[in-house]
Motif scaffolding. Structure first.
Motif, PDB file in Angstrom:
ATOM      1  N   ASP A 152       0.742  -1.260  -0.124  1.00  0.00           N
ATOM      2  CA  ASP A 152       0.018   0.031   0.230  1.00  0.00           C
ATOM      3  C   ASP A 152       0.818   1.182   0.156  1.00  0.00           C
ATOM      4  O   ASP A 152       2.051   1.246   0.524  1.00  0.00           O
ATOM      5  CB  ASP A 152      -0.906  -0.112   1.339  1.00  0.00           C
ATOM      6  N   PRO A 153       0.349   2.199  -0.641  1.00  0.00           N
ATOM      7  CA  PRO A 153       1.173   3.559  -0.636  1.00  0.00           C
ATOM      8  C   PRO A 153       0.997   4.112   1.004  1.00  0.00           C
ATOM      9  O   PRO A 153      -0.072   3.968   1.597  1.00  0.00           O
ATOM     10  CB  PRO A 153       0.334   4.388  -1.512  1.00  0.00           C
ATOM     11  N   LEU A 154       2.003   4.546   1.539  1.00  0.00           N
ATOM     12  CA  LEU A 154       2.049   5.222   2.774  1.00  0.00           C
ATOM     13  C   LEU A 154       1.237   6.472   3.085  1.00  0.00           C
ATOM     14  O   LEU A 154       1.077   7.268   1.876  1.00  0.00           O
ATOM     15  CB  LEU A 154       3.715   5.625   2.964  1.00  0.00           C
ATOM     16  N   ASP A 155       0.524   6.368   4.134  1.00  0.00           N
ATOM     17  CA  ASP A 155      -0.377   7.455   4.606  1.00  0.00           C
ATOM     18  C   ASP A 155       0.304   8.240   5.543  1.00  0.00           C
ATOM     19  O   ASP A 155       0.240   7.775   7.083  1.00  0.00           O
ATOM     20  CB  ASP A 155      -1.881   6.815   4.980  1.00  0.00           C
ATOM     21  N   HIS A 156       0.971   9.254   5.194  1.00  0.00           N
ATOM     22  CA  HIS A 156       1.884  10.029   6.145  1.00  0.00           C
ATOM     23  C   HIS A 156       1.135  10.587   7.452  1.00  0.00           C
ATOM     24  O   HIS A 156       1.611  10.374   8.539  1.00  0.00           O
ATOM     25  CB  HIS A 156       2.619  10.967   5.446  1.00  0.00           C
ATOM     26  N   ASP A 157      -0.060  11.218   7.023  1.00  0.00           N
ATOM     27  CA  ASP A 157      -0.842  11.795   8.138  1.00  0.00           C
ATOM     28  C   ASP A 157      -1.388  10.877   9.241  1.00  0.00           C
ATOM     29  O   ASP A 157      -1.475  11.038  10.300  1.00  0.00           O
ATOM     30  CB  ASP A 157      -1.928  12.786   7.422  1.00  0.00           C
ATOM     31  N   LEU A 158      -1.790   9.701   8.661  1.00  0.00           N
ATOM     32  CA  LEU A 158      -2.418   8.635   9.439  1.00  0.00           C
ATOM     33  C   LEU A 158      -1.243   8.402  10.383  1.00  0.00           C
ATOM     34  O   LEU A 158      -1.561   7.854  11.681  1.00  0.00           O
ATOM     35  CB  LEU A 158      -2.931   7.754   8.860  1.00  0.00           C
ATOM     36  N   GLU A 159      -0.051   7.802   9.854  1.00  0.00           N
ATOM     37  CA  GLU A 159       0.858   7.378  10.651  1.00  0.00           C
ATOM     38  C   GLU A 159       1.335   8.284  11.820  1.00  0.00           C
ATOM     39  O   GLU A 159       1.762   7.971  12.775  1.00  0.00           O
ATOM     40  CB  GLU A 159       2.323   7.014   9.728  1.00  0.00           C
ATOM     41  N   ALA A 160       1.399   9.652  11.284  1.00  0.00           N
ATOM     42  CA  ALA A 160       1.814  10.788  12.476  1.00  0.00           C
ATOM     43  C   ALA A 160       0.734  11.033  13.238  1.00  0.00           C
ATOM     44  O   ALA A 160       1.012  10.893  14.547  1.00  0.00           O
ATOM     45  CB  ALA A 160       1.959  12.041  11.814  1.00  0.00           C
ATOM     46  N   GLN A 161      -0.504  10.564  13.280  1.00  0.00           N
ATOM     47  CA  GLN A 161      -1.820  10.678  14.098  1.00  0.00           C
ATOM     48  C   GLN A 161      -1.601   9.539  15.276  1.00  0.00           C
ATOM     49  O   GLN A 161      -1.786   9.568  16.079  1.00  0.00           O
ATOM     50  CB  GLN A 161      -3.151  10.707  13.297  1.00  0.00           C
ATOM     51  N   LEU A 162      -1.148   8.505  14.317  1.00  0.00           N
ATOM     52  CA  LEU A 162      -1.173   7.159  15.480  1.00  0.00           C
ATOM     53  C   LEU A 162       0.245   7.201  16.452  1.00  0.00           C
ATOM     54  O   LEU A 162      -0.047   6.678  17.455  1.00  0.00           O
ATOM     55  CB  LEU A 162      -0.885   5.829  14.565  1.00  0.00           C
ATOM     56  N   ILE A 163       1.121   7.687  15.837  1.00  0.00           N
ATOM     57  CA  ILE A 163       2.153   7.896  16.852  1.00  0.00           C
ATOM     58  C   ILE A 163       2.109   8.961  17.843  1.00  0.00           C
ATOM     59  O   ILE A 163       2.221   8.894  18.933  1.00  0.00           O
ATOM     60  CB  ILE A 163       3.470   8.724  15.899  1.00  0.00           C
ATOM     61  N   TYR A 164       1.242   9.971  17.441  1.00  0.00           N
ATOM     62  CA  TYR A 164       0.730  10.968  18.320  1.00  0.00           C
ATOM     63  C   TYR A 164      -0.213  10.420  19.564  1.00  0.00           C
ATOM     64  O   TYR A 164      -0.234  10.716  20.716  1.00  0.00           O
ATOM     65  CB  TYR A 164      -0.027  12.237  17.724  1.00  0.00           C
ATOM     66  N   ARG A 165      -1.064   9.491  18.927  1.00  0.00           N
ATOM     67  CA  ARG A 165      -1.845   8.857  19.911  1.00  0.00           C
ATOM     68  C   ARG A 165      -1.158   8.090  20.942  1.00  0.00           C
ATOM     69  O   ARG A 165      -1.411   8.070  22.009  1.00  0.00           O
ATOM     70  CB  ARG A 165      -3.050   8.000  19.241  1.00  0.00           C
ATOM     71  N   HIS A 166      -0.105   7.554  20.598  1.00  0.00           N
ATOM     72  CA  HIS A 166       0.753   6.624  21.311  1.00  0.00           C
ATOM     73  C   HIS A 166       1.497   7.597  22.491  1.00  0.00           C
ATOM     74  O   HIS A 166       1.612   7.247  23.660  1.00  0.00           O
ATOM     75  CB  HIS A 166       1.674   5.542  20.530  1.00  0.00           C
ATOM     76  N   LEU A 167       1.871   8.607  21.896  1.00  0.00           N
ATOM     77  CA  LEU A 167       2.698   9.433  22.585  1.00  0.00           C
ATOM     78  C   LEU A 167       1.834  10.146  23.714  1.00  0.00           C
ATOM     79  O   LEU A 167       2.143  10.277  24.862  1.00  0.00           O
ATOM     80  CB  LEU A 167       3.432  10.423  21.899  1.00  0.00           C
ATOM     81  N   LEU A 168       0.599  10.443  23.460  1.00  0.00           N
ATOM     82  CA  LEU A 168      -0.298  11.146  24.368  1.00  0.00           C
ATOM     83  C   LEU A 168      -0.743  10.050  25.580  1.00  0.00           C
ATOM     84  O   LEU A 168      -0.685  10.655  26.481  1.00  0.00           O
ATOM     85  CB  LEU A 168      -1.607  11.313  23.563  1.00  0.00           C
ATOM     86  N   GLY A 169      -0.646   8.531  25.077  1.00  0.00           N
ATOM     87  CA  GLY A 169      -0.801   7.788  26.052  1.00  0.00           C
ATOM     88  C   GLY A 169       0.257   7.721  27.180  1.00  0.00           C
ATOM     89  O   GLY A 169       0.035   7.345  28.307  1.00  0.00           O
ATOM     90  N   MET A 170       1.530   8.310  26.816  1.00  0.00           N
ATOM     91  CA  MET A 170       2.467   8.271  27.691  1.00  0.00           C
ATOM     92  C   MET A 170       2.955   9.365  28.036  1.00  0.00           C
ATOM     93  O   MET A 170       4.082   9.509  28.639  1.00  0.00           O
ATOM     94  CB  MET A 170       3.864   7.452  27.135  1.00  0.00           C
ATOM     95  N   GLU A 171       2.031  10.511  27.954  1.00  0.00           N
ATOM     96  CA  GLU A 171       2.519  11.748  28.366  1.00  0.00           C
ATOM     97  C   GLU A 171       2.849  12.110  29.456  1.00  0.00           C
ATOM     98  O   GLU A 171       3.834  12.983  30.053  1.00  0.00           O
ATOM     99  CB  GLU A 171       1.362  12.662  27.874  1.00  0.00           C
ATOM    100  N   ALA A 172       2.149  11.509  30.730  1.00  0.00           N
ATOM    101  CA  ALA A 172       2.330  11.715  32.236  1.00  0.00           C
ATOM    102  C   ALA A 172       3.831  11.263  32.373  1.00  0.00           C
ATOM    103  O   ALA A 172       4.421  11.755  33.107  1.00  0.00           O
ATOM    104  CB  ALA A 172       1.100  10.952  32.669  1.00  0.00           C
ATOM    105  N   ALA A 173       4.145   9.890  31.760  1.00  0.00           N
ATOM    106  CA  ALA A 173       5.420   9.127  32.191  1.00  0.00           C
ATOM    107  C   ALA A 173       6.579  10.235  31.447  1.00  0.00           C
ATOM    108  O   ALA A 173       7.497  10.450  32.049  1.00  0.00           O
ATOM    109  CB  ALA A 173       5.573   7.882  31.313  1.00  0.00           C
ATOM    110  N   LEU A 174       6.422  10.684  30.270  1.00  0.00           N
ATOM    111  CA  LEU A 174       7.511  11.756  29.689  1.00  0.00           C
ATOM    112  C   LEU A 174       7.532  13.012  30.517  1.00  0.00           C
ATOM    113  O   LEU A 174       8.606  13.489  30.405  1.00  0.00           O
ATOM    114  CB  LEU A 174       6.901  12.040  28.337  1.00  0.00           C
TER     115      LEU A 174
END
Length: 840
Positions: free
Chosen positions: A756-778
């Motif tokens: 599949d062609p890469l969906d840059h915006d979706l991948e960035a959103q998924l990474i943001y969501r993951h980082l948001l889940g660890m924001e308190a630890a960060l």
């Protein structure tokens, strides 16, 4: 077919335009966003069909041949392979399905395949969208199969207009039955004879019957008096008329009339619902199905919003291990084992899209080597480096793997030889006689098996050694970095094989061997192997692992009965070392030249044999009018040839495609026909009908066509699922050939594939969501670092100085969270239709 869009597009149809233009890029990460942002909602289902147990026997042999059909809103999208002669089948198949956010339910049907009659339905499991949305981690576990009730097998939508009009004595309820679409075919001809029954306050009225159509148009209106104290419910039921048997239920919708009085009028498409008023009888034991299903719902911002996050991560990768921030190590440290694979895949795709996949993996290699003291434990754990490299090989190297392995795998499947090296598992009766007079002895069987495996292993190693130039340049360059890093870390003579083992730990142990053991899961075969072939594949995979481990004493000691393959394994080690030496011998200039040459080629997105209608829709439409050709889909055109090696002829330019959709079964007597609607060079509408051999091939071609044409201008919002035969459309019976379609297109329903062609915006959103889940630890980590270095406190606002990458990351997360909160999609949730009360 009419191509002009209606002046006011209906809300239930996908927009005929491509995706909205990208918003301008954000300024630096610390600058707040004050404007309202448009978001795109992306929905997908992550599905893993694991296994079944305790299924009922459907064959006279006391067994079954089970497979699964996955339907989304009763539309078949996936068919698993059949597992023969078992009541406890194992599939282990994984799929990712992209869907419009408006889907309602996903159902898993377990079927028993029969060669001479219609397949038997064993049972089903149904999961609604609401159920999956309430489970953030998805559904995982065993689910009991339930009986398939015809009154619950409904599909489609009905178009109604309801209004309350004043009358001389009392108000009157006016119900207009306009049309329906995608109704369930209940008759043998692949259609239905639908009519609608409207019930209110003890009165019942019925529409006329539309023969042989799943897309009927009635345009009939009924009126009812709304008396004081009358019941609230108006029931609209769709039925299939039958002459000699009872009518079949097609679905219903129930409305609250008192709520309609305030709105005066309501019009729209309503999903037909099953009749669940009947009390369910005690069911027999139909067995259970183990599933892993997860709904991924993402609100994706315009590209510019993610630029600060992407730029920050890219800067960290470019700085490498010498960088001050070390964000990548922090992400790895705080990512749990259960979601490490998902995070690794998202990061890998993000950096692949930025042209930094090699640099990202090189950083992970250095981090792994920095904490590894023993060479024999290198890359043996499920670290972020190991998971990212696995994802990288599947994304960048799958076509290469197919080229090397497919001929060997095909030969093993075709030969179906009995192969066994373990004396404790040899069964002479499975082979029969070697000649006319006596069965083979155990020793003869073992020797014959060893010869067969030596031949397969030798062929595979030879194919691998010839494949250096076929390996993608980015894969070769990444292995080169890995080889050099490991050699720098373990330079002594006693570790001279370690760099080779590091490469083979990924190439052989984590890529080639799993593909050999399970070719269906790597798209090398359409069906799972039977028990005999599976054993051959397993033994070959073990031999490949021994070669990949450089034939160490530890690997030989595990299974002494593999000794007959030792000469071939020993020779294979020398071949593999020579191959790796050539593989990693690539300079940066050669890498760039190979990538540039590849970019100039129109790489096939999908290819394979299909049947095309001979007259392309101009002559009589019959199932016998199809001709077999070999088709190629690239990013430029859909073309065909008589054979894979013949000269190609362009059929459809990619930019001219307006829709790719299924054709209803009754049109050609097959449920595996698709239509590609396009315009020719003069701008006139044309349709090509292509027949596939199975539901999986049909959905894969549809998915590929939709993905490569998703940004085309003039995409259709509706189409005709039938054909124009004689003087009318076979689906809705309309006589105007340019009539707007009677069903909505499904351009956003696609299957995720490795290419599949890469969906840059979706991948960035998924990474943001993951980082948001660890924001308190960060933030806690930042406090610790700030305290130890006296570097200040965590930033709390956009104006505070950002002095380190971790602080910048926290600010980026804050900006993205604010951008999401300002979106209309998150601030103004869609209210459910208060008129609609579904019966439970």
């Amino acid at each position: 077919m009419k191509w002009e869009r209606s002046p006011r597009p209906r809300a239930d149809l996908p927009s005929p335009r491509g995706p909205p233009p990208r918003a301008p890029s954000l300024a630096p990460a610390r600058r707040p966003l004050h404007r309202t942002l448009a978001m795109a909602r992306r929905s997908s289902l992550s599905i893993r069909i694991v296994e079944g147990k305790h299924l009922p026997a459907k064959d006279i042999t006391g067994s079954s041949d089970p497979y699964c059909i996955v339907k989304v809103d009763n539309e078949p999208i996936i068919r698993t392979a059949t597992v023969w002669k078992t009541l406890c089948p194992f599939w282990g198949e994984e799929y990712q399905v992209h869907l419009p956010p408006t889907f309602h339910a996903v159902a898993f049907y377990v079927m028993d395949e029969d060669a001479l009659s219609r397949d038997d339905v064993i049972g089903k499991v149904c999961l609604t969208r609401d159920t999956l949305a309430a489970l953030p981690k998805g559904f995982s576990g065993w689910a009991h199969l339930t009986e398939v009730d015809p009154d619950e097998e409904v599909q489609g939508e009905i178009h109604l207009r309801l209004e309350v009009v004043p009358g001389p004595r009392a108000c009157r309820l006016r119900c207009s039955l306009l049309e329906a679409r995608d109704l369930a075919p209940k008759d043998r001809n692949g259609a239905s004879d639908p009519f609608v029954r409207v019930r209110y306050n003890g009165r019942t009225q019925e529409t006329s019957i539309v023969k042989k159509s799943c897309y009927p148009r009635w345009n009939e209106t009924f009126e009812f008096e709304v008396e004081e104290g009358a019941p609230e419910a108006l029931c609209v039921e769709a039925w299939d008329w039958d002459l000699v048997s009872r009518n079949d239920f097609l679905g219903k919708v129930v409305f609250n009339i008192h709520r309609l009085g305030a709105a005066q009028q309501e019009e729209g498409w309503f999903q037909l619902q099953p009749d669940q008023s009947k009390s369910r009888q005690e069911e027999g034991n139909l067995g259970s199905l183990q599933l892993e299903v997860r709904l991924l719902d993402e609100m994706v911002l315009p590209s510019g919003c993610y630029q600060p996050l992407v730029q920050l991560l890219c800067r960290e990768v470019k700085l490498g291990i010498q960088g001050p921030g070390q964000l990548i190590p922090l992400i790895e440290e705080m990512t749990s084992t259960e979601c490490r694979q998902e995070v690794a895949t998202n990061l890998l795709k993000l950096f692949l899209g930025q042209g930094l996949a090699k640099e990202f993996l090189d950083l992970l290699f250095q981090l792994e080597l920095g904490r590894t003291s023993e060479a024999n434990t290198l890359f043996r754990s499920n670290s972020l480096a190991s998971k990212s490299m696995e994802s990288f090989l599947k994304v960048a190297g799958m076509r290469y793997l197919h080229g090397v392995l497919r001929p060997i795998i095909d030969r093993i499947f075709e030969e179906k030889k009995y192969v066994e090296l373990d004396p404790s598992k040899v069964e002479v009766k499975d082979v029969g006689c070697s000649g006319l007079h006596r069965p083979q002895t155990e020793a003869e069987l073992l020797e014959q098996s060893a010869q067969t495996l030596r031949a397969h292993l030798g062929a595979l190693l030879s194919a691998l050694c010839r494949s250096v130039r076929a390996c993608p340049a980015v894969v070769r360059a990444t292995f080169r970095q890995l080889f050099l890093r490991v050699r720098q870390r373990f330079p002594s003579a006693q570790h001279q094989d370690v760099p080779f083992i590091a490469v083979t730990s990924f190439l052989c142990l984590r890529f080639f061997s799993p593909a050999i053991m399970a070719p269906k899961l790597f798209h090398l075969r359409e069906r799972h192997a039977d028990a005999r072939t599976s054993r051959t594949l397993l033994l070959l995979a073990k031999a490949v692992q021994n070669v990949g481990n450089m034939d160490t004493p530890a690997s030989r000691a595990k299974e002494a009965w593999m000794e007959p393959l030792q000469p071939t394994v020993h020779q294979g080690v020398a071949q593999l070392k020579d191959f790796i030496t050539k593989l990693v011998d690539i300079e940066e200039k050669e890498e760039l030249d190979l990538q540039r040459a590849l970019s100039l080629q129109a790489t096939p997105v999908k290819e394979g044999p299909l049947f095309i209608h001979r007259t392309k829709g101009k002559g009589p439409l019959m199932s016998s009018s199809f001709k077999k050709l070999y088709f190629f889909l690239t990013t430029e055109a859909l073309s065909f040839a008589k054979t894979p090696s013949s000269k190609k002829c362009a059929l459809i330019k990619l930019a001219n495609i307006r829709a790719a959709e299924k054709v209803e079964e009754k049109s050609f007597g097959s449920s595996h026909v698709m239509q590609v609607i396009y315009t020719d060079d003069t701008g006139r509408p044309q349709t090509s009908y292509l027949q596939c051999k199975c539901v999986n091939e049909l959905n894969q071609w549809l998915s590929a066509l939709r993905k490569v044409s998703i940004n085309n201008t003039g995409l259709l919002g509706s189409y005709h699922p039938g054909v124009f035969r004689g003087d009318k459309w076979s689906c809705c019976h309309q006589k105007d050939k340019t009539d707007l379609g009677c069903d909505k297109t499904r351009s956003h329903v696609t299957l995720q594939e490795w290419n599949d062609p890469l969906d840059h915006d979706l991948e960035a959103q998924l990474i943001y969501r993951h980082l948001l889940g660890m924001e308190a630890a960060l933030r806690e980590k930042h406090r610790e670092l700030s305290t130890s270095t006296e570097a200040g406190s965590v930033p709390t606002g956009p104006g505070e100085a950002l002095e380190d990458p971790l602080a910048q990351m926290l600010q980026v997360l804050q900006d993205l969270r604010e951008a999401h909160s300002r979106s209309p999609a998150s601030s103004a949730p869609v209210e459910p239709n208060c008129l609609l009360e579904l019966q439970t």
